[in-house]
Design a protein around this motif. Structure first.
Motif, PDB file in Angstrom:
ATOM      1  N   MET A 297       0.990  -1.102   0.123  1.00 36.15           N
ATOM      2  CA  MET A 297      -0.123   0.104  -0.033  1.00 36.15           C
ATOM      3  C   MET A 297       0.794   1.159  -0.081  1.00 36.15           C
ATOM      4  N   ARG A 298       0.646   2.268  -0.696  1.00 37.15           N
ATOM      5  CA  ARG A 298       1.162   3.652  -0.878  1.00 37.15           C
ATOM      6  C   ARG A 298       1.014   4.214   0.430  1.00 37.15           C
ATOM      7  N   LYS A 299       1.958   5.055   0.777  1.00 36.25           N
ATOM      8  CA  LYS A 299       2.233   5.922   2.027  1.00 36.25           C
ATOM      9  C   LYS A 299       1.758   7.247   1.436  1.00 36.25           C
ATOM     10  N   ILE A 300       0.919   7.946   2.459  1.00 39.20           N
ATOM     11  CA  ILE A 300       0.821   9.378   2.213  1.00 39.20           C
ATOM     12  C   ILE A 300       1.787  10.095   3.165  1.00 39.20           C
ATOM     13  N   ILE A 301       2.712  10.756   2.664  1.00 37.69           N
ATOM     14  CA  ILE A 301       3.720  11.425   3.347  1.00 37.69           C
ATOM     15  C   ILE A 301       3.447  12.917   3.493  1.00 37.69           C
ATOM     16  N   LEU A 302       3.693  13.538   4.787  1.00 36.42           N
ATOM     17  CA  LEU A 302       3.402  15.077   5.006  1.00 36.42           C
ATOM     18  C   LEU A 302       4.685  15.634   4.967  1.00 36.42           C
ATOM     19  N   SER A 303       5.089  16.720   4.210  1.00 33.97           N
ATOM     20  CA  SER A 303       6.488  17.470   4.082  1.00 33.97           C
ATOM     21  C   SER A 303       6.013  18.776   4.718  1.00 33.97           C
ATOM     22  N   ILE A 304       6.378  19.399   5.676  1.00 32.46           N
ATOM     23  CA  ILE A 304       5.736  20.820   6.049  1.00 32.46           C
ATOM     24  C   ILE A 304       7.116  21.570   6.832  1.00 32.46           C
ATOM     25  N   ASN A 305       7.131  22.768   6.513  1.00 31.55           N
ATOM     26  CA  ASN A 305       8.028  23.796   7.210  1.00 31.55           C
ATOM     27  C   ASN A 305       7.372  24.389   8.678  1.00 31.55           C
ATOM     28  N   ILE A 306       8.137  24.290   9.491  1.00 34.20           N
ATOM     29  CA  ILE A 306       7.693  24.859  10.920  1.00 34.20           C
ATOM     30  C   ILE A 306       8.512  25.554  11.455  1.00 34.20           C
ATOM     31  N   THR A 307       8.386  26.737  12.403  1.00 36.09           N
ATOM     32  CA  THR A 307       9.137  27.326  12.892  1.00 36.09           C
ATOM     33  C   THR A 307       9.462  27.053  14.478  1.00 36.09           C
ATOM     34  N   ASN A 308      10.449  27.506  15.153  1.00 38.10           N
ATOM     35  CA  ASN A 308      10.607  27.146  16.450  1.00 38.10           C
ATOM     36  C   ASN A 308       9.256  27.136  17.304  1.00 38.10           C
ATOM     37  N   ASP A 309       8.423  28.236  17.017  1.00 39.78           N
ATOM     38  CA  ASP A 309       7.269  28.459  17.944  1.00 39.78           C
ATOM     39  C   ASP A 309       6.096  27.596  17.269  1.00 39.78           C
ATOM     40  N   ASP A 310       6.494  26.747  16.591  1.00 43.46           N
ATOM     41  CA  ASP A 310       5.299  25.727  15.833  1.00 43.46           C
ATOM     42  C   ASP A 310       4.340  26.437  15.040  1.00 43.46           C
ATOM     43  N   PHE A 311       4.626  27.430  14.328  1.00 44.78           N
ATOM     44  CA  PHE A 311       3.765  27.901  13.307  1.00 44.78           C
ATOM     45  C   PHE A 311       4.349  27.331  11.730  1.00 44.78           C
ATOM     46  N   ILE A 312       3.262  27.182  11.180  1.00 44.73           N
ATOM     47  CA  ILE A 312       3.974  26.698   9.668  1.00 44.73           C
ATOM     48  C   ILE A 312       3.470  27.870   8.624  1.00 44.73           C
ATOM     49  N   ALA A 313       3.054  28.977   8.895  1.00 43.14           N
ATOM     50  CA  ALA A 313       2.937  29.984   7.848  1.00 43.14           C
ATOM     51  C   ALA A 313       2.730  31.343   9.216  1.00 43.14           C
ATOM     52  N   GLY A 314       3.110  32.640   8.298  1.00 38.58           N
ATOM     53  CA  GLY A 314       2.743  33.823   8.658  1.00 38.58           C
ATOM     54  C   GLY A 314       1.274  34.003   9.180  1.00 38.58           C
ATOM     55  N   PRO A 315       0.776  35.094   9.690  1.00 41.08           N
ATOM     56  CA  PRO A 315      -0.526  35.255   9.942  1.00 41.08           C
ATOM     57  C   PRO A 315      -1.462  35.418   8.694  1.00 41.08           C
ATOM     58  N   ASP A 316      -0.764  35.810   7.354  1.00 41.17           N
ATOM     59  CA  ASP A 316      -1.437  36.021   6.423  1.00 41.17           C
ATOM     60  C   ASP A 316      -1.103  34.914   5.497  1.00 41.17           C
ATOM     61  N   GLY A 317      -0.784  33.577   6.039  1.00 39.14           N
ATOM     62  CA  GLY A 317      -0.330  32.437   5.229  1.00 39.14           C
ATOM     63  C   GLY A 317       1.030  32.560   4.559  1.00 39.14           C
TER      64      GLY A 317
ATOM     65  N   LEU B 153      -6.906   5.687  -3.027  1.00 39.85           N
ATOM     66  CA  LEU B 153      -5.814   6.362  -3.927  1.00 39.85           C
ATOM     67  C   LEU B 153      -4.749   5.611  -3.201  1.00 39.85           C
ATOM     68  N   LYS B 154      -4.603   5.307  -2.047  1.00 40.08           N
ATOM     69  CA  LYS B 154      -3.705   4.799  -1.134  1.00 40.08           C
ATOM     70  C   LYS B 154      -3.301   3.414  -1.492  1.00 40.08           C
ATOM     71  N   GLU B 155      -4.485   2.873  -2.051  1.00 34.39           N
ATOM     72  CA  GLU B 155      -4.454   1.364  -2.464  1.00 34.39           C
ATOM     73  C   GLU B 155      -3.958   1.101  -3.940  1.00 34.39           C
ATOM     74  N   LYS B 156      -4.035   2.154  -4.704  1.00 31.81           N
ATOM     75  CA  LYS B 156      -3.596   2.020  -5.929  1.00 31.81           C
ATOM     76  C   LYS B 156      -2.246   1.723  -6.160  1.00 31.81           C
ATOM     77  N   PRO B 157      -1.603   0.803  -7.208  1.00 32.93           N
ATOM     78  CA  PRO B 157      -0.030   0.822  -7.246  1.00 32.93           C
ATOM     79  C   PRO B 157       0.474   1.941  -7.641  1.00 32.93           C
ATOM     80  N   GLY B 158       1.552   2.147  -7.141  1.00 34.30           N
ATOM     81  CA  GLY B 158       2.546   3.322  -7.521  1.00 34.30           C
ATOM     82  C   GLY B 158       3.296   3.582  -6.389  1.00 34.30           C
ATOM     83  N   LYS B 159       4.135   4.771  -6.676  1.00 31.44           N
ATOM     84  CA  LYS B 159       4.880   5.026  -5.464  1.00 31.44           C
ATOM     85  C   LYS B 159       4.313   5.931  -4.435  1.00 31.44           C
ATOM     86  N   ASN B 160       4.820   6.323  -3.357  1.00 29.41           N
ATOM     87  CA  ASN B 160       4.269   7.480  -2.362  1.00 29.41           C
ATOM     88  C   ASN B 160       3.530   8.515  -2.758  1.00 29.41           C
ATOM     89  N   ILE B 161       2.543   9.270  -1.856  1.00 30.41           N
ATOM     90  CA  ILE B 161       1.868  10.397  -2.213  1.00 30.41           C
ATOM     91  C   ILE B 161       2.343  11.351  -1.227  1.00 30.41           C
TER      92      ILE B 161
END
Length: 194
Positions: A1-21, A116-124
């Protein structure tokens, strides 16, 4: 089964975006090492899973970069992958998907993602996409997490509390520090009872 991988930037104080995104706080840290590390992660995948805002931002950027011979060779390799891979955008409001190899997911999202996870292929891979990431975490669909921990505090911004909570009890599978001070840390959920 394919994996769903989350890749995300994060600050020291646990924010992933500024106030306006905005993500301008992470751009000064981007370097060739990080580009190479992202490239390696992308090589394990063949599908990008994106929310509407991230999709629109990426489409506007990567379509142009595909033919930009002035960008670094490593960035050109990323542009090639980003443009070639299947892009699945989860949105109930988006009307068109102008980026090559894009598919729109608007109904029965949970069921379609499981299929989608069950379909053949590489990860998502999910890149950023705060609302989508929260939805995937809520429904326990993320198999691996890659946090790009930036040595910066922004004090205000968009947080993803579900992300920090979901990492409780996870196992670190990778830790890579770059000369710019960013640390890429990979996590996988521990099976229950381990």
């Amino acid at each position: 089964m394919r994996k769903i991988i989350l890749s995300i930037n994060i600050t020291n104080d646990d924010f992933i975006a500024g106030p306006d995104g905005s993500l301008d706080w992470h751009l000064p840290y981007w370097n060739d090492e990080m580009c190479e590390a992202l490239g390696k992660l992308l090589h394990t995948c063949d599908t990008l899973l994106l929310g509407r805002n991230t999709y629109n931002a990426f489409a506007g950027y990567w379509i142009i970069k595909r033919n930009d011979l002035s960008i670094a060779k490593a960035d050109l390799a990323l542009a090639e992958m980003m443009n070639r891979y299947t892009k699945i955008v989860v949105s109930k409001t988006l009307a068109q998907t102008p980026w090559t190899n894009s598919l729109l997911l608007q109904q029965n999202i949970l069921r379609q993602l499981k299929k989608l996870k069950e379909k053949p292929g590489k990860n998502i891979i999910v890149l950023g996409s705060c609302q989508l990431a929260a939805y995937l975490i809520q429904h326990n669909l993320i198999d691996e997490y890659y946090l790009w921990l930036h040595p910066i505090t922004i004090k205000h911004g968009k947080a993803l509390p579900q992300l920090i909570q979901s990492l409780a009890g996870s196992k670190i599978i990778q830790s890579e520090e770059f000369t710019c001070g960013v640390v890429k840390r990979g996590y996988v959920k521990q099976p229950i009872g381990v």
